[in-house]
Every structure is written in C-alpha cells, then in structure tokens.
Design a protein around this motif. Structure first.
Motif, PDB file in Angstrom:
ATOM      1  N   UNK A 297      -4.922  -2.409  -8.539  1.00  0.00           N
ATOM      2  CA  UNK A 297      -4.004  -1.411  -9.077  1.00  0.00           C
ATOM      3  C   UNK A 297      -3.058  -0.957  -7.981  1.00  0.00           C
ATOM      4  N   UNK A 298      -2.030  -0.226  -8.391  1.00  0.00           N
ATOM      5  CA  UNK A 298      -1.121   0.326  -7.395  1.00  0.00           C
ATOM      6  C   UNK A 298      -0.636   1.693  -7.842  1.00  0.00           C
ATOM      7  N   UNK A 299      -0.194   2.447  -6.853  1.00  0.00           N
ATOM      8  CA  UNK A 299       0.333   3.791  -7.081  1.00  0.00           C
ATOM      9  C   UNK A 299       1.602   3.941  -6.269  1.00  0.00           C
ATOM     10  N   UNK A 300       2.600   4.549  -6.898  1.00  0.00           N
ATOM     11  CA  UNK A 300       3.821   4.886  -6.176  1.00  0.00           C
ATOM     12  C   UNK A 300       4.130   6.352  -6.442  1.00  0.00           C
ATOM     13  N   UNK A 301       4.397   7.108  -5.362  1.00  0.00           N
ATOM     14  CA  UNK A 301       4.824   8.492  -5.527  1.00  0.00           C
ATOM     15  C   UNK A 301       6.134   8.687  -4.786  1.00  0.00           C
ATOM     16  N   UNK A 302       7.085   9.271  -5.487  1.00  0.00           N
ATOM     17  CA  UNK A 302       8.467   9.350  -5.003  1.00  0.00           C
ATOM     18  C   UNK A 302       8.933  10.798  -4.978  1.00  0.00           C
ATOM     19  N   UNK A 303       9.504  11.190  -3.858  1.00  0.00           N
ATOM     20  CA  UNK A 303      10.197  12.469  -3.763  1.00  0.00           C
ATOM     21  C   UNK A 303      11.665  12.190  -4.055  1.00  0.00           C
ATOM     22  N   UNK A 304      12.116  12.567  -5.235  1.00  0.00           N
ATOM     23  CA  UNK A 304      13.477  12.245  -5.662  1.00  0.00           C
ATOM     24  C   UNK A 304      14.536  12.931  -4.802  1.00  0.00           C
ATOM     25  N   UNK A 305      14.210  14.076  -4.215  1.00  0.00           N
ATOM     26  CA  UNK A 305      15.190  14.806  -3.407  1.00  0.00           C
ATOM     27  C   UNK A 305      15.453  14.122  -2.077  1.00  0.00           C
ATOM     28  N   UNK A 306      14.404  13.537  -1.498  1.00  0.00           N
ATOM     29  CA  UNK A 306      14.554  12.914  -0.174  1.00  0.00           C
ATOM     30  C   UNK A 306      14.526  11.388  -0.219  1.00  0.00           C
ATOM     31  N   UNK A 307      14.165  10.837  -1.394  1.00  0.00           N
ATOM     32  CA  UNK A 307      13.982   9.393  -1.564  1.00  0.00           C
ATOM     33  C   UNK A 307      12.856   8.854  -0.681  1.00  0.00           C
ATOM     34  N   UNK A 308      11.908   9.705  -0.338  1.00  0.00           N
ATOM     35  CA  UNK A 308      10.729   9.262   0.395  1.00  0.00           C
ATOM     36  C   UNK A 308       9.731   8.668  -0.590  1.00  0.00           C
ATOM     37  N   UNK A 309       9.252   7.493  -0.272  1.00  0.00           N
ATOM     38  CA  UNK A 309       8.352   6.769  -1.169  1.00  0.00           C
ATOM     39  C   UNK A 309       7.053   6.453  -0.446  1.00  0.00           C
ATOM     40  N   UNK A 310       5.959   6.805  -1.086  1.00  0.00           N
ATOM     41  CA  UNK A 310       4.613   6.472  -0.621  1.00  0.00           C
ATOM     42  C   UNK A 310       4.016   5.538  -1.666  1.00  0.00           C
ATOM     43  N   UNK A 311       3.602   4.348  -1.243  1.00  0.00           N
ATOM     44  CA  UNK A 311       3.098   3.352  -2.186  1.00  0.00           C
ATOM     45  C   UNK A 311       1.762   2.815  -1.688  1.00  0.00           C
ATOM     46  N   UNK A 312       0.901   2.419  -2.638  1.00  0.00           N
ATOM     47  CA  UNK A 312      -0.412   1.915  -2.257  1.00  0.00           C
ATOM     48  C   UNK A 312      -0.845   0.789  -3.185  1.00  0.00           C
ATOM     49  N   UNK A 313      -1.366  -0.280  -2.565  1.00  0.00           N
ATOM     50  CA  UNK A 313      -2.028  -1.351  -3.293  1.00  0.00           C
ATOM     51  C   UNK A 313      -3.527  -1.163  -3.093  1.00  0.00           C
ATOM     52  N   UNK A 314      -4.256  -1.065  -4.200  1.00  0.00           N
ATOM     53  CA  UNK A 314      -5.676  -0.702  -4.178  1.00  0.00           C
ATOM     54  C   UNK A 314      -6.474  -1.849  -4.775  1.00  0.00           C
ATOM     55  N   UNK A 315      -7.361  -2.452  -3.977  1.00  0.00           N
ATOM     56  CA  UNK A 315      -8.106  -3.626  -4.414  1.00  0.00           C
ATOM     57  C   UNK A 315      -9.594  -3.405  -4.168  1.00  0.00           C
ATOM     58  N   UNK A 316     -10.406  -3.796  -5.137  1.00  0.00           N
ATOM     59  CA  UNK A 316     -11.843  -3.549  -5.058  1.00  0.00           C
ATOM     60  C   UNK A 316     -12.610  -4.865  -5.127  1.00  0.00           C
ATOM     61  N   UNK A 317     -13.549  -5.021  -4.222  1.00  0.00           N
ATOM     62  CA  UNK A 317     -14.432  -6.178  -4.173  1.00  0.00           C
ATOM     63  C   UNK A 317     -15.771  -5.797  -4.797  1.00  0.00           C
ATOM     64  N   UNK A 318     -16.166  -6.445  -5.896  1.00  0.00           N
ATOM     65  CA  UNK A 318     -17.465  -6.138  -6.500  1.00  0.00           C
ATOM     66  C   UNK A 318     -18.574  -6.908  -5.791  1.00  0.00           C
ATOM     67  N   UNK A 319     -19.319  -6.244  -4.942  1.00  0.00           N
ATOM     68  CA  UNK A 319     -20.393  -6.918  -4.217  1.00  0.00           C
ATOM     69  C   UNK A 319     -21.627  -7.084  -5.104  1.00  0.00           C
ATOM     70  N   UNK A 320     -22.089  -5.985  -5.656  1.00  0.00           N
ATOM     71  CA  UNK A 320     -23.164  -5.978  -6.636  1.00  0.00           C
ATOM     72  C   UNK A 320     -22.697  -5.073  -7.774  1.00  0.00           C
ATOM     73  N   UNK A 321     -23.501  -4.991  -8.824  1.00  0.00           N
ATOM     74  CA  UNK A 321     -23.012  -4.251  -9.986  1.00  0.00           C
ATOM     75  C   UNK A 321     -22.734  -2.789  -9.678  1.00  0.00           C
TER      76      UNK A 321
END
Length: 340
Positions: A230-254
């Motif tokens: 999944x990913x998340x993007x958060x944007x401050x429209x006033x400053x055009x500052x963007x914080x973005x994240x790619x989130x990945x999960x490894x299923x080791x066991x259930x």
C-alpha cells in the motif's frame, strides 16, 4: 512428490511479489528469510541477488549456513555447489569426470530488486501480479527517500496493512506525533477502483506530517496496490510539501509479519535521514502494541463480523478485495472455509 506447502497455504499470495529484504542488507554471506512459512536463502552474485529454497537436495541441510564461492552457493554439509540457476555443478565426493545427477538441483524462486527492496515470488507461474506497481517518488530527483528499519510484528499481515490504511486511528494511537484527538472527525470520502488499485478521495486531516510540529490541514490519499502493498501520500497544499510512503509487508507466519517502508519527502532535504528513520520507528512502535492486541488475530473478511462506519471505507475496500482475490492467509475466512 507431496503437495507444495506454500501453494496449499495461500496460492494467491504465493503468486505475489512479496518483500523479503532490503537489498543493502544482502552482502557477501547468504542469509535465511521466511515467507509464508517457507525458508528462503538469499545470496548475492555478480548478476544480482538470487533466491533459493533453503534446502540442499542431498541431505536437507540449510544452504544459508553455507557460503558463496565464484557466484555459486556452497552447501555447508558436504560442499555441493549450486550455480545461479540452481544446478549442482560440483560434488566433491565424486570424481570430476562423473556426471552429476540431473536431480541435483536447488529450487529457484523468481527474485528481483526494485525500490531498494528484494522481492520474491514463491509461484513461478505468470499471473496478474507479475509486475510491481509504480512508486514514482523513488526515482524523482526532487524527493529524498529513506528506508525505515525492518520491523517484526506478531500479527497477521492483512491486519498490519489495514492498520496502515486506517485514517481514524491517527488522532489517538499517534496523538501528539501525527494526530490530535481534538480534531478526530473524518470528512466523508469515497474509494475508487483506478488502474488496478484502490484509491481514496483526498481526505483532509488536521495533522503533523512528520513529528516536526508543523500542524496544518494535510490532504491524505491512500492507495491499496496489492494484498500486502500500500501507499500513503500527504500533501500540504499551501507549501506543496509532500510526504509519501510505500508500505510493504512480508508474511512470515500466519501471525508474524515483517514491515518494510520507504519514506519519501520533497522538503527538508538537508535534514539528516536518521531523523525520519527514527520517527518512522516511533510510529511503528506505537502501532505495534495495538495491532498485536486485536482479536480475532486474523482479519475478518465478512463485513458483518465487525462494525464499520463511513471513515472506514478504505478498510472496507481492502477487505472486499482480499475476499474477491481469494486471500486466506491471515484472514478469518480461512477458518470458515476449513469448517465447511
């Protein structure tokens, strides 16, 4: 030959590209990782990182206990050498002129490096999940990306992903760091199917983007890319500052997972990366206690099993998609299917 356990566990996830390690953590020695309860050995060669089943065909020793010599993985038990294609090319106990049995091969898994992560597929067949979604910020020179610490959490992978997609918990689990309980209301929004992924409307949230005290209204957008990505993007429209994240999960066991996260920003580029690594660790630690406490441990895919409200629309879309795809690992539907 017996049934392949990894396919039996969840054939859908076995066909996905799943995160298995950061590429920079694979050096000159082989390492063992676990994915869907399958032990996998990773080792680096001149042609890149390779992934084998962590098992020598000869006497079942773990190949990860061995070493890499001339781009070959050498078994620690009897010194059998496997080349990059998994073929045994040397058995020290027999004369060099003797033919090596064709069965002397390691099980090779599809493996690739992208976004600084190593991805592995346990099922070699081509499927709809044969390509990874784009994460544009990684190659954008206006952004700086750091790697969050790999994090073990004793929780089912779908539970972990859903927590990441949950906008409502920010004001409470992360109060003072990301959210504010005095501004907990979430405006109504919808979730759309777009380009083989689910994308939320922009959700305005009163928040601090990164723990630096810059509180403001930020526009959050969540994307469900794959069952465990999944990913998340958060944007401050006033400053055009963007914080973005790619989130990945490894299923080791259930009920055991490992989290990998790429954190990107187009501002404060001179700030030491360690700040953002440490801050992300703080957030993951705050999430861990709550997610590990959730019951049932597996994510319920039947929507009637738990109460849902309009702010939960991303979570609802995620559960429905997992159900449509037939994901059973880490979901409560697995138990229901077994009882029938």
């Amino acid at each position: 030959m017996g049934t392949d356990k990894r396919h039996e566990i969840d054939p859908v996830l076995a066909s996905e590209w799943l995160p298995i390690a950061y590429a920079h953590d694979i050096a000159d020695q082989p390492i063992q990782v676990t994915i869907l309860e399958e032990r996998v050995v990773l080792f680096r060669t001149d042609d890149g990182i390779k992934a084998f089943k962590d098992l020598c065909i000869h006497r079942g020793a773990e190949l990860s206990l061995g070493k890499v010599v001339n781009n070959c993985l050498v078994c620690p038990y009897h010194g059998w050498e496997y080349n990059q294609e998994g073929k045994c090319v040397k058995i020290p106990q027999q004369p060099a002129r003797r033919v090596i049995p064709p069965k002397a091969k390691a099980v090779v898994f599809p493996c690739m490096e992208r976004y600084g992560l190593v991805w592995v597929k346990l099922n070699k067949e081509e499927t709809m999940a044969s390509t990874l979604p784009e994460y544009e910020e990684f190659d954008d020179p206006s952004f700086k990306t750091v790697y969050a610490n790999p994090h073990i959490i004793n929780a089912a992978a779908p539970r972990v992903v859903e927590n990441f997609l949950d906008v409502s918990h920010l004001a409470f689990v992360h109060e003072g760091s990301l959210g504010d309980s005095d501004h907990a209301e979430i405006p109504d929004y919808k979730v759309h199917w777009k380009d083989n992924r689910y994308v939320s409307d922009v959700i305005p949230v009163y928040a601090d983007p990164d723990g630096t005290g810059k509180w403001s209204i930020l526009n959050y957008t969540f994307e469900i890319l794959r069952p465990l990505l999944a990913r998340l993007k958060k944007v401050n429209e006033e400053t055009n500052e963007i914080f973005s994240m790619l989130f990945a999960v490894q299923p080791q066991a259930e009920r055991k997972s490992k989290i990998f996260a790429l954190v990107s920003r187009n501002y404060d580029l001179e700030t030491p990366d360690q700040y953002y690594i440490d801050f992300q660790q703080l957030i993951i630690d705050q999430d861990t206690a709550v997610v590990e406490s959730q019951r049932p441990e597996e994510l319920p895919l039947e929507l009637q099993a738990e109460l849902h409200l309009p702010p939960d629309r991303v979570s609802i879309a995620y559960r429905r998609w997992l159900s449509e795809l037939g994901v059973t690992y880490g979901s409560e539907v697995k138990k229901h299917k077994q009882m029938k």
